[in-house]
Design an enzyme around this catalytic site. Structure first.
Site, PDB file in Angstrom:
ATOM      1  N   ASP A  85       0.848  -1.193   0.000  1.00 15.24           N
ATOM      2  CA  ASP A  85       0.000   0.000   0.000  1.00 15.24           C
ATOM      3  C   ASP A  85       0.891   1.253   0.000  1.00 15.24           C
ATOM      4  OD1 ASP A  85      -2.417   1.418   0.242  1.00 15.24           O
ATOM      5  OD2 ASP A  85      -2.320   1.406   2.446  1.00 15.24           O
ATOM      6  N   ASP A 106       3.016   4.748  -5.334  1.00 13.30           N
ATOM      7  CA  ASP A 106       2.391   6.044  -5.051  1.00 13.30           C
ATOM      8  C   ASP A 106       3.358   7.169  -5.393  1.00 13.30           C
ATOM      9  OD1 ASP A 106       1.165   8.298  -4.194  1.00 13.30           O
ATOM     10  OD2 ASP A 106       0.826   7.633  -2.132  1.00 13.30           O
ATOM     11  N   GLU A 136      -1.524   6.151  -8.331  1.00 17.06           N
ATOM     12  CA  GLU A 136      -2.424   7.189  -7.788  1.00 17.06           C
ATOM     13  C   GLU A 136      -2.276   8.505  -8.536  1.00 17.06           C
ATOM     14  OE1 GLU A 136      -2.655   7.534  -3.495  1.00 17.06           O
ATOM     15  OE2 GLU A 136      -2.788   9.722  -3.611  1.00 17.06           O
ATOM     16  N   HIS A 178      -7.457   9.854   4.531  1.00 14.92           N
ATOM     17  CA  HIS A 178      -7.020   8.751   5.405  1.00 14.92           C
ATOM     18  C   HIS A 178      -7.333   9.107   6.856  1.00 14.92           C
ATOM     19  CE1 HIS A 178      -3.923   7.555   2.166  1.00 14.92           C
ATOM     20  NE2 HIS A 178      -4.791   6.581   2.259  1.00 14.92           N
ATOM     21  N   GLY A 179      -7.678   8.103   7.639  1.00 13.58           N
ATOM     22  CA  GLY A 179      -7.940   8.353   9.060  1.00 13.58           C
ATOM     23  C   GLY A 179      -9.376   8.808   9.266  1.00 13.58           C
ATOM     24  N   HIS A 208      -9.450   5.129  -1.478  1.00 14.30           N
ATOM     25  CA  HIS A 208      -8.657   5.069  -0.245  1.00 14.30           C
ATOM     26  C   HIS A 208      -9.448   5.749   0.878  1.00 14.30           C
ATOM     27  CE1 HIS A 208      -4.496   3.720  -1.489  1.00 14.30           C
ATOM     28  NE2 HIS A 208      -5.191   3.669  -2.611  1.00 14.30           N
ATOM     29  N   GLY A 210     -11.194   4.432   3.305  1.00 12.39           N
ATOM     30  CA  GLY A 210     -12.543   3.851   3.329  1.00 12.39           C
ATOM     31  C   GLY A 210     -13.211   3.847   4.693  1.00 12.39           C
ATOM     32  N   VAL A 231      -9.292  -0.102   3.661  1.00  9.42           N
ATOM     33  CA  VAL A 231      -9.759   0.084   5.044  1.00  9.42           C
ATOM     34  C   VAL A 231      -8.619  -0.221   6.015  1.00  9.42           C
ATOM     35  CG1 VAL A 231     -11.396  -0.695   6.799  1.00  9.42           C
ATOM     36  CG2 VAL A 231     -12.107  -0.616   4.400  1.00  9.42           C
ATOM     37  N   ASN A 232      -8.333   0.723   6.867  1.00 11.97           N
ATOM     38  CA  ASN A 232      -7.332   0.511   7.911  1.00 11.97           C
ATOM     39  C   ASN A 232      -7.847   1.009   9.264  1.00 11.97           C
ATOM     40  OD1 ASN A 232      -4.943  -0.102   9.206  1.00 11.97           O
ATOM     41  ND2 ASN A 232      -3.855   1.700   8.490  1.00 11.97           N
TER      42      ASN A 232
END
Ligand code: 13P
Length: 293
Positions: A85, A106, A136, A178-179, A208, A210, A231-232
């Site tokens: 990733d 990326d 990306e 993100h986050g 991204h 998610g 998803v993180n």
């Protein structure tokens, strides 16, 4: 052996109007939780390591071997891609070398000409080994040192040019972050996603950030062309919340829990990892990839 590259199952998701999950892993139990969820739901899945998580776990080779060996020892039958990733160019080359089956290069922080040039080079090297490639355009927003970056909407021309390099799926900035999403977040730029998808017809787009996007927006994004959702944070929060609850219970019942030896890390961390599995299963249902293995 269920380890595969991702381009076929991501394209199948795009063609059939659902999305597969790209779930970030952080350790052995996290990986088991994702694999259990994918198997229970009969869903194809990408297990991905960020560069930081790769280092944390002892390097990309350790991660690749861990995922591969768990797939085998757990008897996993659904397709699983081992994915890098947000990789820098050097990290992408290392993952190609050690046997990841999918990589994200990326270069979104680079001038677009440089991003395209390096992506093309990665495609050549990865495809020669049957490895799928994500790149990306635009940028994904996020919090850094307390400052929330909004991210840059992916320019349509950049997306078209990136697709021409031969990448297999494309991450595009569409107002995603993100986050955790801040309270004043404006939502996904679905109108921009629609224009983007029209310019690259049938091409799989990656969403991204998610975690925390309202399900209705995710479903609309999938309808418009998103075929992979990353998803993180959501799994991290599920893990942390379940662990915090367990610790509160432990404090309240210390003698009893000690007697049961719940201080054993295999027991102490179990509620957290069960919660990760639950979160992954729930996301797979929302993305529509259950029973698509
Ligand atoms: P979240 O942590 O917001 O779910 O984002 C994950 C991601 O996009 C990884 O690339």
């Amino acid at each position: 052996m269920a380890i595969v590259s991702a381009e076929k199952f991501v394209q199948a998701a795009r063609d059939n109007g659902y999305a597969v999950g790209g779930f970030n892993t952080n350790n052995l139990e996290w990986t088991q939780a994702i694999l259990r969820a994918a198997e229970a739901k009969q869903a194809p899945v990408l297990i991905q390591t960020s560069m930081g998580a790769g280092k944390y776990m002892g390097g990309y080779k350790v991660c690749k071997n861990m995922i591969e060996n768990l797939v085998e020892s757990m008897g996993i039958t659904v397709p699983v891609a081992i994915h890098l990733d947000h990789g820098h160019y050097e990290d992408v080359l290392e993952c190609i070398e050690v046997g990841y089956t999918s990589v994200m290069f990326d270069g979104s922080h680079l001038p677009i000409e440089e991003n395209l040039k390096l992506a093309k080079d990665v495609v050549e090297k990865a495809h020669a080994k049957g490895i799928s490639v994500e790149a990306e355009v635009g940028t994904i927003g996020g919090e850094e040192d307390g400052i929330i970056g909004k991210g840059e909407l992916a320019p349509i021309e950049d997306a078209k040019a990136m697709v021409e390099t031969g990448v297999d799926f494309l991450a595009a900035g569409i107002g995603n972050i993100h986050g955790p999403y801040p309270a004043n977040w404006e939502g996904l730029a679905l109108d921009h996603l629609e224009k983007l998808a029209e310019a690259i017809p049938g091409f799989p787009i990656v969403l991204h950030g998610g975690s925390g996007i309202p399900d209705e927006q995710i479903k609309e994004a999938i309808r418009l062309g998103v075929a992979k959702v990353n998803v993180n944070t959501e799994c991290q929060i599920a893990f942390a919340n379940a662990t915090r609850e367990f610790v509160r219970d432990y404090d309240a019942n210390e003698a009893e829990y000690d007697a049961k030896k719940l201080f054993d890390p295999r027991k102490f961390l179990a509620p957290g990892f069960k919660a990760v599995q639950g979160a992954v299963e729930e996301r797979i249902d929302v993305f529509g990839s259950a029973n698509k293995a």
